[in-house]
Every structure is written in structure tokens, then in C-alpha cells.
Design a protein around this motif. Structure first.
Motif, PDB file in Angstrom:
ATOM      1  N   THR A 157       0.852  -1.272   0.052  1.00 46.12           N
ATOM      2  CA  THR A 157      -0.029  -0.065  -0.033  1.00 46.12           C
ATOM      3  C   THR A 157       0.997   1.371  -0.088  1.00 46.12           C
ATOM      4  O   THR A 157       0.291   2.141  -0.323  1.00 46.12           O
ATOM      5  CB  THR A 157      -1.034  -0.029   1.137  1.00 46.12           C
ATOM      6  N   GLY A 158       2.272   1.171   0.203  1.00 44.82           N
ATOM      7  CA  GLY A 158       3.087   2.357   0.192  1.00 44.82           C
ATOM      8  C   GLY A 158       4.568   1.890   0.796  1.00 44.82           C
ATOM      9  O   GLY A 158       4.617   0.994   1.575  1.00 44.82           O
ATOM     10  N   GLY A 159       5.437   3.169   0.805  1.00 46.07           N
ATOM     11  CA  GLY A 159       6.690   3.040   1.485  1.00 46.07           C
ATOM     12  C   GLY A 159       6.518   3.599   2.587  1.00 46.07           C
ATOM     13  O   GLY A 159       5.566   3.642   3.304  1.00 46.07           O
ATOM     14  N   MET A 160       7.748   3.365   3.243  1.00 46.48           N
ATOM     15  CA  MET A 160       8.117   3.817   4.610  1.00 46.48           C
ATOM     16  C   MET A 160       7.692   5.361   4.937  1.00 46.48           C
ATOM     17  O   MET A 160       8.080   6.163   3.954  1.00 46.48           O
ATOM     18  CB  MET A 160       9.129   3.637   5.079  1.00 46.48           C
ATOM     19  N   SER A 161       6.937   5.680   5.891  1.00 43.64           N
ATOM     20  CA  SER A 161       6.411   6.817   6.089  1.00 43.64           C
ATOM     21  C   SER A 161       5.892   7.151   7.882  1.00 43.64           C
ATOM     22  O   SER A 161       5.755   5.994   8.262  1.00 43.64           O
ATOM     23  CB  SER A 161       5.173   7.258   5.302  1.00 43.64           C
ATOM     24  N   GLU A 162       5.402   7.941   8.229  1.00 45.48           N
ATOM     25  CA  GLU A 162       4.834   8.200   9.408  1.00 45.48           C
ATOM     26  C   GLU A 162       3.548   7.459   9.435  1.00 45.48           C
ATOM     27  O   GLU A 162       3.415   6.871  10.577  1.00 45.48           O
ATOM     28  CB  GLU A 162       4.459   9.804   9.891  1.00 45.48           C
ATOM     29  N   LEU A 163       2.971   6.995   8.464  1.00 47.19           N
ATOM     30  CA  LEU A 163       1.784   6.150   8.545  1.00 47.19           C
ATOM     31  C   LEU A 163       1.898   4.754   8.934  1.00 47.19           C
ATOM     32  O   LEU A 163       1.364   4.054   9.493  1.00 47.19           O
ATOM     33  CB  LEU A 163       1.032   6.321   7.364  1.00 47.19           C
ATOM     34  N   ARG A 164       3.320   4.241   8.320  1.00 43.96           N
ATOM     35  CA  ARG A 164       3.891   3.125   8.680  1.00 43.96           C
ATOM     36  C   ARG A 164       5.110   3.126   9.513  1.00 43.96           C
ATOM     37  O   ARG A 164       6.247   2.732   9.081  1.00 43.96           O
ATOM     38  CB  ARG A 164       4.106   2.232   7.203  1.00 43.96           C
ATOM     39  N   HIS A 165       4.761   3.481  10.839  1.00 46.46           N
ATOM     40  CA  HIS A 165       5.731   3.752  11.621  1.00 46.46           C
ATOM     41  C   HIS A 165       5.340   3.758  13.018  1.00 46.46           C
ATOM     42  O   HIS A 165       4.121   3.966  13.308  1.00 46.46           O
ATOM     43  CB  HIS A 165       6.492   5.147  11.232  1.00 46.46           C
ATOM     44  N   ARG A 166       5.985   2.922  14.041  1.00 50.46           N
ATOM     45  CA  ARG A 166       5.608   3.351  15.486  1.00 50.46           C
ATOM     46  C   ARG A 166       6.844   3.208  16.397  1.00 50.46           C
ATOM     47  O   ARG A 166       7.906   3.018  15.892  1.00 50.46           O
ATOM     48  CB  ARG A 166       4.994   1.707  15.809  1.00 50.46           C
ATOM     49  N   ASP A 167       6.721   3.836  17.417  1.00 49.13           N
ATOM     50  CA  ASP A 167       7.638   4.005  18.486  1.00 49.13           C
ATOM     51  C   ASP A 167       7.529   3.177  19.473  1.00 49.13           C
ATOM     52  O   ASP A 167       6.237   3.067  20.208  1.00 49.13           O
ATOM     53  CB  ASP A 167       7.845   5.427  19.027  1.00 49.13           C
ATOM     54  N   TYR A 168       8.716   2.524  20.184  1.00 47.37           N
ATOM     55  CA  TYR A 168       8.638   1.870  21.327  1.00 47.37           C
ATOM     56  C   TYR A 168       9.565   2.142  22.404  1.00 47.37           C
ATOM     57  O   TYR A 168      10.822   1.996  21.992  1.00 47.37           O
ATOM     58  CB  TYR A 168       8.867   0.247  20.709  1.00 47.37           C
ATOM     59  N   PRO A 169       9.333   2.194  23.642  1.00 44.84           N
ATOM     60  CA  PRO A 169      10.376   2.351  24.849  1.00 44.84           C
ATOM     61  C   PRO A 169      11.274   1.083  24.878  1.00 44.84           C
ATOM     62  O   PRO A 169      10.268   0.252  25.191  1.00 44.84           O
ATOM     63  CB  PRO A 169       9.521   2.929  25.632  1.00 44.84           C
ATOM     64  N   ILE A 170      12.276   1.085  24.933  1.00 42.59           N
ATOM     65  CA  ILE A 170      13.003  -0.287  25.133  1.00 42.59           C
ATOM     66  C   ILE A 170      13.660  -0.086  26.456  1.00 42.59           C
ATOM     67  O   ILE A 170      14.710   0.759  26.668  1.00 42.59           O
ATOM     68  CB  ILE A 170      14.075  -0.448  24.024  1.00 42.59           C
ATOM     69  N   PRO A 171      13.452  -0.856  27.548  1.00 43.45           N
ATOM     70  CA  PRO A 171      14.256  -0.911  28.751  1.00 43.45           C
ATOM     71  C   PRO A 171      15.732  -1.367  28.433  1.00 43.45           C
ATOM     72  O   PRO A 171      15.742  -1.988  27.689  1.00 43.45           O
ATOM     73  CB  PRO A 171      13.324  -1.883  29.750  1.00 43.45           C
ATOM     74  N   ALA A 172      16.566  -0.902  29.400  1.00 41.61           N
ATOM     75  CA  ALA A 172      18.050  -1.313  29.369  1.00 41.61           C
ATOM     76  C   ALA A 172      17.839  -2.681  30.101  1.00 41.61           C
ATOM     77  O   ALA A 172      17.043  -3.126  30.781  1.00 41.61           O
ATOM     78  CB  ALA A 172      18.641  -0.357  30.530  1.00 41.61           C
ATOM     79  N   SER A 173      18.889  -3.474  29.512  1.00 43.61           N
ATOM     80  CA  SER A 173      19.312  -4.547  29.857  1.00 43.61           C
ATOM     81  C   SER A 173      20.815  -5.076  29.828  1.00 43.61           C
ATOM     82  O   SER A 173      21.180  -5.770  28.888  1.00 43.61           O
ATOM     83  CB  SER A 173      18.488  -5.745  29.006  1.00 43.61           C
ATOM     84  N   PRO A 174      21.608  -4.355  30.732  1.00 46.15           N
ATOM     85  CA  PRO A 174      22.920  -4.773  30.705  1.00 46.15           C
ATOM     86  C   PRO A 174      23.234  -5.900  31.142  1.00 46.15           C
ATOM     87  O   PRO A 174      22.942  -6.578  32.306  1.00 46.15           O
ATOM     88  CB  PRO A 174      23.459  -3.556  31.668  1.00 46.15           C
ATOM     89  N   GLY A 175      23.916  -6.629  30.310  1.00 50.31           N
ATOM     90  CA  GLY A 175      24.744  -7.985  30.607  1.00 50.31           C
ATOM     91  C   GLY A 175      23.721  -9.120  30.311  1.00 50.31           C
ATOM     92  O   GLY A 175      24.429 -10.424  30.476  1.00 50.31           O
ATOM     93  N   GLU A 176      22.517  -8.816  30.442  1.00 48.84           N
ATOM     94  CA  GLU A 176      21.702 -10.102  30.347  1.00 48.84           C
ATOM     95  C   GLU A 176      20.697  -9.876  29.003  1.00 48.84           C
ATOM     96  O   GLU A 176      20.370  -8.873  28.753  1.00 48.84           O
ATOM     97  CB  GLU A 176      20.872 -10.162  31.712  1.00 48.84           C
ATOM     98  N   TRP A 177      20.333 -11.091  28.169  1.00 49.44           N
ATOM     99  CA  TRP A 177      19.575 -11.173  27.219  1.00 49.44           C
ATOM    100  C   TRP A 177      18.165 -10.681  27.687  1.00 49.44           C
ATOM    101  O   TRP A 177      17.721 -11.229  28.801  1.00 49.44           O
ATOM    102  CB  TRP A 177      19.709 -12.256  26.355  1.00 49.44           C
TER     103      TRP A 177
END
Length: 268
Positions: A157-177
Motif C-alpha cells: 500500500t506504500g513505502g516507509m512513512s509516518e503512517l507506517r511507523h511506530r515508536d517503542y520504549p526499550i528498557p535497559a538490559s545490561p549484561g543479560e539477554w
């Protein structure tokens, strides 16, 4: 005999593209050329996983599980494809289909993808084919500081744009998967994924694996990070009465499913 000779001379992608890897042919290869079979299976499974051939990848990893019973990695890889996986990237040897698009340095070290920011807008992406509908990118990662991950996608339906985009907060994870799911809703046939990790130069993002999964509307709804994603889900399933009925039953407190179902029925 022909397959055994081809496996020594041809690249694995070409072998997959031929479409000849039937169970009967693999059984014959194992019986007549056990060494070639053992050497070929890991390469074939990895390539099938990265190219989105999930059924073949699962079958090949299950074969490896039986072939090398003491190697628990093959069982882990097979399990990745029992949860609706479309494609899996484990970065065992290289970047696979992923590449740096802008302001980003990518390198694979000991089976880990290391993404280091090299500018103001780091981006890396991959081509991928996937059906329309609910999806989630599952990251197994570690990093010393929290950051925001931007996910962009392009589809029919279209290329990359603000309509096909999401933001996610990613927590820190030092040393562990740690694993985190990034859900989104794709209106058309998926063809590109892009990740923009807003990390600092001093703290690179380490990724053990990336899994692209197909998810049901209710699961996508539960994992949705914002109202825009939920609205996209409502709009997408409004034409599918069965999906709406399931969502009404599973989420009676969410009135938008009931409204969408009522609109659907009123236009019949």
C-alpha cells in the motif's frame, strides 16, 4: 548424488530457489551421503529461516535435532518456528539480509549483531515478504541504557512513512539477554522492515536474534503500544466479521470492537 555435488558447488540460496528439497530427497541424501547431509543441513536451515521459508526451516531444524541430539541449539531454533514465525535472523555468521541504511555501523561478533550509532538518525533494514495483518518484531537484545526504537515498514500500500511507523520504549538490559515484542499492523503485503535505534554512541545495541511473527488481532491489540496502532487494527478487521466477533468476546470492555461489529452488520 546430484544434490550432494550441487551442495558443494552452489550457494545455498540458489539451492533453495530450485524448490527441490522434498523430504524424500533429503532422506536419500542422508542415506547415501551422510557427511554431505550433516554439513548441508545447518546452512540450509539458516538460509530458509532468514528468507522467510518458515515451514522448511522448521523441518530442517527438526532434522538437525534428530541428527545431533546433544546440540540443544537446534531444538531452540525449531521452537522459534512454532509460534507463528514468518522469518528468523540469528546472525550466526553474518548480517544476512540486514544492512546499515544510515548513521549506523553494523557488525556480527560471535553470533551477535552489534548496532552502533554513527550519526543523528541510525537506521538498518532488510527486505522481507509477509502477508497483511498483525505482526510483531521480537528482539532478543541487551544494552546498557534505555532508548526508543522506531520501527518503519513498507508494504504493497506504500513505502516507509509516518503512517507506517511506530515508536517503542526499550528498557535497559545490561549484561543479560531480554526479549521484547514490537507489534504493528500491516495493511498490505510486507516487503521491507527498518529499525531505527535511538541509542547513544557509547552504548551500542546488541541483538542475539530478530523474529518476525504473525499475530492474531487480539494479540496485536494487547501488545499495541499506542492508540494509533489500535485504531489501525480496528480499521483493518472491520471487514472481517469473524475476527470482530472473536475480539468482542475476548475484550468485552473495549467498546470499539462492538462499534466496529455494529457498523459491519449495518452495511450488510
Amino acid at each position: 548424488d546430484v544434490l550432494a555435488r550441487w551442495s558443494e558447488k552452489m550457494d545455498i540460496v540458489s539451492l533453495l530457489d530450485l524448490g527441490i528439497l522434498t523430504p524424500q530427497l533429503l532422506d536419500a541424501l542422508q542415506k547415501q551421503h551422510a557427511d554431505s547431509y550433516a554439513a548441508l543441513m545447518p546452512r540450509l536451515a539458516l538460509a530458509a529461516a532468514e528468507r522467510g521459508n518458515s515451514e522448511l526451516a522448521r523441518e530442517l531444524y527438526e532434522r538437525l535435532t534428530k541428527l545431533q541430539t546433544d546440540n540443544t541449539l537446534w531444538q531452540e531454533r525449531a521452537e522459534q518456528f512454532r509460534t507463528g514465525a514468518i522469518a528468523v535472523w540469528n546472525f550466526e555468521t553474518d548480517l544476512s539480509s540486514w544492512s546499515a541504511h544510515a548513521d549506523c555501523e553494523l557488525v556480527v561478533q560471535n553470533g551477535v549483531l552489534v548496532a552502533r550509532t554513527a550519526g543523528i538518525d541510525p537506521q538498518f533494514q532488510t527486505p522481507i515478504s509477509g502477508p497483511p495483518g498483525g505482526k510483531a518484531v521480537v528482539l532478543r537484545y541487551r544494552t546498557a541504557e534505555p532508548f526508543t526504537m522506531q520501527l518503519f515498514w513498507a508494504d504493497s500500500t506504500g513505502g516507509m512513512s509516518e503512517l507506517r511507523h511506530r515508536d517503542y520504549p526499550i528498557p535497559a538490559s545490561p549484561g543479560e539477554w531480554r526479549e521484547i515484542a514490537l507489534p504493528f499492523w500491516c495493511q498490505g503485503t510486507l516487503n521491507t522492515l527498518r529499525l531505527d535505534p535511538n541509542t547513544s554512541k557509547e552504548h551500542p545495541l546488541e541483538i542475539d536474534s530478530i523474529v518476525l511473527r504473525q499475530v492474531e488481532p487480539s494479540e496485536a491489540w494487547n501488545q499495541a503500544p499506542d492508540l494509533a496502532t489500535r485504531k489501525a487494527i480496528v480499521d483493518a478487521v472491520s471487514q472481517k466479521e469473524g475476527s470482530l466477533l472473536a475480539l468482542v468476546k475476548e475484550h468485552p470492555e473495549e467498546h470499539q470492537w462492538q462499534f466496529a461489529l455494529a457498523r459491519n452488520l449495518s452495511t450488510r
